[in-house]
Design a protein around this motif. Sequence first.
Motif, short mmCIF file in Angstrom:
data_model
loop_
_atom_site.label_atom_id
_atom_site.label_comp_id
_atom_site.label_asym_id
_atom_site.label_seq_id
_atom_site.Cartn_x
_atom_site.Cartn_y
_atom_site.Cartn_z
N ALA A 167 -18.91 63.32 -44.32
CA ALA A 167 -17.53 62.85 -44.15
C ALA A 167 -16.69 63.90 -43.41
O ALA A 167 -15.85 63.56 -42.56
CB ALA A 167 -16.91 62.53 -45.51
N ILE A 168 -16.90 65.17 -43.71
CA ILE A 168 -16.17 66.25 -43.02
C ILE A 168 -16.51 66.24 -41.54
O ILE A 168 -15.62 66.30 -40.68
CB ILE A 168 -16.51 67.61 -43.66
CG1 ILE A 168 -15.87 67.73 -45.04
CG2 ILE A 168 -16.05 68.76 -42.76
CD1 ILE A 168 -16.39 68.90 -45.86
N GLU A 225 -26.48 73.47 -42.17
CA GLU A 225 -25.84 74.77 -42.40
C GLU A 225 -24.67 74.64 -43.37
O GLU A 225 -24.51 75.47 -44.27
CB GLU A 225 -25.38 75.36 -41.08
CG GLU A 225 -25.06 76.83 -41.16
CD GLU A 225 -26.24 77.70 -41.57
OE1 GLU A 225 -26.01 78.63 -42.36
OE2 GLU A 225 -27.37 77.46 -41.13
N LEU A 226 -23.86 73.61 -43.20
CA LEU A 226 -22.73 73.41 -44.12
C LEU A 226 -23.22 73.10 -45.53
O LEU A 226 -22.68 73.62 -46.51
CB LEU A 226 -21.82 72.29 -43.62
CG LEU A 226 -20.97 72.62 -42.40
CD1 LEU A 226 -20.31 71.35 -41.86
CD2 LEU A 226 -19.94 73.68 -42.71
N GLY A 271 -23.90 73.30 -54.03
CA GLY A 271 -23.32 73.25 -55.37
C GLY A 271 -21.81 73.03 -55.37
O GLY A 271 -21.21 72.82 -56.42
N ARG A 272 -21.19 73.09 -54.19
CA ARG A 272 -19.74 72.89 -54.10
C ARG A 272 -19.40 71.63 -53.32
O ARG A 272 -18.34 71.05 -53.54
CB ARG A 272 -19.10 74.12 -53.44
CG ARG A 272 -19.27 75.38 -54.30
CD ARG A 272 -18.78 76.62 -53.62
NE ARG A 272 -17.34 76.59 -53.45
CZ ARG A 272 -16.68 77.40 -52.63
NH1 ARG A 272 -17.34 78.28 -51.91
NH2 ARG A 272 -15.39 77.31 -52.52
N LEU A 273 -20.27 71.24 -52.37
CA LEU A 273 -20.07 70.01 -51.59
C LEU A 273 -21.37 69.23 -51.57
O LEU A 273 -22.44 69.80 -51.34
CB LEU A 273 -19.66 70.33 -50.15
CG LEU A 273 -18.28 70.89 -49.87
CD1 LEU A 273 -18.13 71.20 -48.38
CD2 LEU A 273 -17.19 69.95 -50.33
N GLU A 274 -21.26 67.93 -51.77
CA GLU A 274 -22.42 67.04 -51.67
C GLU A 274 -22.68 66.76 -50.18
O GLU A 274 -21.78 66.87 -49.35
CB GLU A 274 -22.14 65.72 -52.40
CG GLU A 274 -21.86 65.88 -53.88
CD GLU A 274 -23.06 66.39 -54.65
OE1 GLU A 274 -24.21 66.00 -54.29
OE2 GLU A 274 -22.87 67.19 -55.58
N ARG A 317 -10.15 72.11 -47.23
CA ARG A 317 -9.44 71.03 -47.95
C ARG A 317 -10.39 70.28 -48.88
O ARG A 317 -10.03 69.93 -49.99
CB ARG A 317 -8.79 70.09 -46.96
CG ARG A 317 -7.48 70.62 -46.37
CD ARG A 317 -6.70 69.53 -45.64
NE ARG A 317 -7.50 68.74 -44.73
CZ ARG A 317 -7.65 68.98 -43.43
NH1 ARG A 317 -7.02 69.99 -42.88
NH2 ARG A 317 -8.41 68.20 -42.68
N ALA A 318 -11.61 70.02 -48.42
CA ALA A 318 -12.59 69.29 -49.24
C ALA A 318 -12.98 70.08 -50.48
O ALA A 318 -13.24 69.48 -51.52
CB ALA A 318 -13.83 68.96 -48.40
#
Length: 143
Positions: free
Chosen positions: A108-109, A92-93, A99-102, A138-139
């Motif tokens: 890691a989050i 889901e994340l 395109g904004r977070l790998e 923050r990421a």
Amino acid sequence: TVTIQKEVADRLVALPGTKDYGSLSIWIQSQCTAEVVRVLPPTAFWPRPKVDSAIVRIVLDPARRAAIPDRSFFHDFIRGLFCHRRKFLRSELASCFKGRLEKSQVDAILESVDLPPQARAEQLDVACMLRLCEACRRALGPG
């Protein structure tokens, strides 16, 4: 204090892991205290509705509200996570932030807030959801 459909009242005060728990539950409980004061049967009204109603007391809690650094981001975040409430958080994340977070950043989050990738949004309490949201914010960095 408001009288609303009991079904909506149940969502406002729902606990994690229950069928009624969702983004509305988290949004209200993250900023307020909410309690069902009384359930009213259809016979309490004229004309009679086809559903039960409930008297709900919602009290804004300034300390809870202040604990959310970016309410707009938090609102969008929880709504996004509950679009597919049965999906694993990792998926889901990754989908919400495509395109904004790998995926490695998503992993890691989740690790930073002590959540397994198999966790689901519907299992997280408000405090955990706030930590997860802030870690994602923050990421992503400014912008």
